[in-house]
Design a protein around this motif. Structure first.
Motif, PDB file in Angstrom:
ATOM      1  N   VAL A  72       0.779  -1.263   0.038  1.00 53.09           N
ATOM      2  CA  VAL A  72       0.035   0.120   0.175  1.00 53.09           C
ATOM      3  C   VAL A  72       0.832   1.262  -0.014  1.00 53.09           C
ATOM      4  O   VAL A  72       1.947   1.391   0.745  1.00 53.09           O
ATOM      5  N   GLN A  73       0.597   2.060  -0.836  1.00 55.29           N
ATOM      6  CA  GLN A  73       1.307   3.395  -0.891  1.00 55.29           C
ATOM      7  C   GLN A  73       0.374   4.488  -0.437  1.00 55.29           C
ATOM      8  O   GLN A  73      -0.835   4.702  -0.613  1.00 55.29           O
ATOM      9  N   LEU A  74       0.973   5.336   0.778  1.00 53.55           N
ATOM     10  CA  LEU A  74       0.268   6.320   1.603  1.00 53.55           C
ATOM     11  C   LEU A  74       0.824   7.692   1.181  1.00 53.55           C
ATOM     12  O   LEU A  74       2.221   7.799   1.340  1.00 53.55           O
ATOM     13  N   ASP A  75       0.082   8.612   1.076  1.00 59.36           N
ATOM     14  CA  ASP A  75       0.445   9.910   1.307  1.00 59.36           C
ATOM     15  C   ASP A  75       0.923  10.282   2.550  1.00 59.36           C
ATOM     16  O   ASP A  75       0.589   9.721   3.706  1.00 59.36           O
ATOM     17  N   GLY A  76       1.665  11.224   2.895  1.00 52.64           N
ATOM     18  CA  GLY A  76       2.230  11.852   4.252  1.00 52.64           C
ATOM     19  C   GLY A  76       0.877  12.131   5.018  1.00 52.64           C
ATOM     20  O   GLY A  76      -0.017  12.621   4.515  1.00 52.64           O
ATOM     21  N   TYR A  77       0.863  12.024   6.571  1.00 54.40           N
ATOM     22  CA  TYR A  77      -0.051  12.323   7.334  1.00 54.40           C
ATOM     23  C   TYR A  77       0.421  12.511   8.569  1.00 54.40           C
ATOM     24  O   TYR A  77       1.440  11.844   8.998  1.00 54.40           O
ATOM     25  N   TYR A  78      -0.600  13.310   9.391  1.00 53.54           N
ATOM     26  CA  TYR A  78      -0.155  13.360  10.997  1.00 53.54           C
ATOM     27  C   TYR A  78      -1.197  12.158  11.779  1.00 53.54           C
ATOM     28  O   TYR A  78      -2.315  12.212  11.320  1.00 53.54           O
ATOM     29  N   ILE A  79      -0.693  11.595  12.895  1.00 59.59           N
ATOM     30  CA  ILE A  79      -1.525  10.908  13.646  1.00 59.59           C
ATOM     31  C   ILE A  79      -1.330  11.034  15.044  1.00 59.59           C
ATOM     32  O   ILE A  79       0.097  11.282  15.409  1.00 59.59           O
ATOM     33  N   ASP A  80      -2.071  11.008  15.840  1.00 57.77           N
ATOM     34  CA  ASP A  80      -2.036  11.317  17.268  1.00 57.77           C
ATOM     35  C   ASP A  80      -0.962  10.446  17.934  1.00 57.77           C
ATOM     36  O   ASP A  80      -1.029   9.022  17.623  1.00 57.77           O
ATOM     37  N   GLN A  81       0.125  10.791  18.535  1.00 60.81           N
ATOM     38  CA  GLN A  81       1.127  10.274  19.166  1.00 60.81           C
ATOM     39  C   GLN A  81       0.251   9.231  20.440  1.00 60.81           C
ATOM     40  O   GLN A  81       0.724   8.070  20.450  1.00 60.81           O
ATOM     41  N   TYR A  82      -0.677   9.580  20.931  1.00 56.74           N
ATOM     42  CA  TYR A  82      -1.251   9.092  22.193  1.00 56.74           C
ATOM     43  C   TYR A  82      -2.885   8.653  21.752  1.00 56.74           C
ATOM     44  O   TYR A  82      -3.486   9.662  20.938  1.00 56.74           O
ATOM     45  N   GLU A  83      -3.346   7.739  22.518  1.00 60.46           N
ATOM     46  CA  GLU A  83      -4.847   7.651  22.542  1.00 60.46           C
ATOM     47  C   GLU A  83      -5.546   8.849  23.187  1.00 60.46           C
ATOM     48  O   GLU A  83      -4.782   9.410  24.049  1.00 60.46           O
ATOM     49  N   VAL A  84      -6.668   9.336  22.594  1.00 55.81           N
ATOM     50  CA  VAL A  84      -7.286  10.580  22.984  1.00 55.81           C
ATOM     51  C   VAL A  84      -7.761  10.195  24.510  1.00 55.81           C
ATOM     52  O   VAL A  84      -8.452   9.066  24.899  1.00 55.81           O
ATOM     53  N   THR A  85      -7.192  11.315  25.395  1.00 58.17           N
ATOM     54  CA  THR A  85      -7.538  11.015  26.742  1.00 58.17           C
ATOM     55  C   THR A  85      -8.804  11.495  27.200  1.00 58.17           C
ATOM     56  O   THR A  85      -9.555  12.062  26.863  1.00 58.17           O
ATOM     57  N   MET A  86      -9.279  10.865  28.418  1.00 56.83           N
ATOM     58  CA  MET A  86     -10.436  11.387  29.195  1.00 56.83           C
ATOM     59  C   MET A  86     -10.320  12.953  29.244  1.00 56.83           C
ATOM     60  O   MET A  86     -11.465  13.690  29.235  1.00 56.83           O
ATOM     61  N   SER A  87      -9.382  13.463  29.781  1.00 54.86           N
ATOM     62  CA  SER A  87      -9.615  14.915  29.841  1.00 54.86           C
ATOM     63  C   SER A  87      -9.538  15.723  28.549  1.00 54.86           C
ATOM     64  O   SER A  87     -10.527  16.615  28.561  1.00 54.86           O
ATOM     65  N   LEU A  88      -9.009  15.108  27.442  1.00 50.43           N
ATOM     66  CA  LEU A  88      -9.302  15.825  26.270  1.00 50.43           C
ATOM     67  C   LEU A  88     -10.793  15.842  25.815  1.00 50.43           C
ATOM     68  O   LEU A  88     -11.375  16.609  25.329  1.00 50.43           O
TER      69      LEU A  88
END
Length: 284
Positions: A72-88
């Motif tokens: 699979v070939q993907l363009d560049g992207y950003y992804i969260d380093q961590y799982e979304v927290t309860m506080s967020l």
């Protein structure tokens, strides 16, 4: 997850358990993560840049829905380093634009807000990402971020999970404090009792891509999708009855933590084993 997350995982254990328990080669070295960049998104969560390029997706050794292994070939992207927290997630709820999930515990979000937000339906997760100026990652984006480009079985390499590197096989739910671990655990040298060590990170530096909370992704689920998916930037079927869930959780055994393991559930399904993280295009 043909009939819900827990049922699907149990079926996977029977089929691929022996594969995961077999002797494994040494962990891969870098997974192809030759360049990384961290940015802070609109919600303040750090994101990792996954540079454009190809990777091997799927597995010939897993369940039928993981086959065939394909490039699979993907363009560049950003992804969260961590799982979304309860506080967020609490900040999102306080914006008044979304109702609380049925299992939401506001007191826990205050006292242990560094745990992953769990119990979200697919729409709850998607709404948060939209509020934060992002989106749920595609299944392909999630897998590349979890495994890199060297075909590893788990985010950290090929070796079997153990308690120092993944939060898994915890039995029944107790509460957020006991069952879950902080999303940043392992990066500050915390003890095994209160967190995980750095060996559990993916080659790009993402935490908890295996265990802690399983994660919704954007794609509709089709068990045979890999037989017809496009080589470049696949986004899943155009419609379906279930959404894909990836990564395994605190409740799961090792086979469900493999980076290629695919499960599914109806979008309305909710379970304290399921959370999420967000992504966005690299040109934003």
């Amino acid at each position: 997850m043909e009939n819900g997350y827990r049922v699907g995982c149990c079926l996977a254990f029977v089929v691929v358990g022996l594969l995961s328990l077999a002797a494994s080669p040494e962990p891969a070295k870098d997974g192809g993560a030759t360049e990384t960049k961290t940015v802070a998104a609109r919600d303040g969560a750090p994101m990792i840049l996954i540079v454009p390029g190809a990777f091997k997706m799927g597995s010939q050794d897993g369940l039928p829905n993981e086959r065939p292994e394909h490039q699979v070939q993907l363009d560049g992207y950003y992804i969260d380093q961590y799982e979304v927290t309860m506080s967020l997630y609490r900040k999102f709820l306080e914006s008044g634009k979304h109702d609380s999930p049925p299992t939401w515990d506001d007191e826990a979000a205050t006292t242990v807000g560094d745990r992953p937000a769990v119990g979200m339906r697919w729409a709850d997760a998607a709404a948060y990402c939209e509020w934060a100026g992002k989106r749920l990652p595609t299944e392909a984006e999630w897998e590349k971020a979890a495994r890199g480009t060297d075909g590893r079985r788990y985010p950290w390499g090929h070796m079997q999970p153990f308690v120092d590197i993944a939060n898994y096989n915890r039995g029944v739910w107790v509460n957020e404090t006991v069952t879950l671990v902080p999303v940043t655990s392992g990066l500050e040298g915390m003890s095994v009792r209160h967190g995980l060590k750095t060996g559990g990170k993916s080659p790009y530096g993402l935490a908890h891509m295996a265990g802690n909370a399983a994660e919704w992704v954007s794609d509709w689920y089709d068990r045979e999708y890999y037989q017809q998916s496009p080589e470049k930037n696949p986004t899943g079927p155009s419609k379906g009855e279930k959404r894909v869930i990836r990564g395994g959780s605190w409740a799961d055994l090792p086979p469900a933590l493999r980076v290629t393991a695919r499960f599914s559930a109806e979008p309305e399904f909710e379970d304290r084993a399921i959370g999420f993280r967000c992504a966005m295009a690299a040109d934003k």
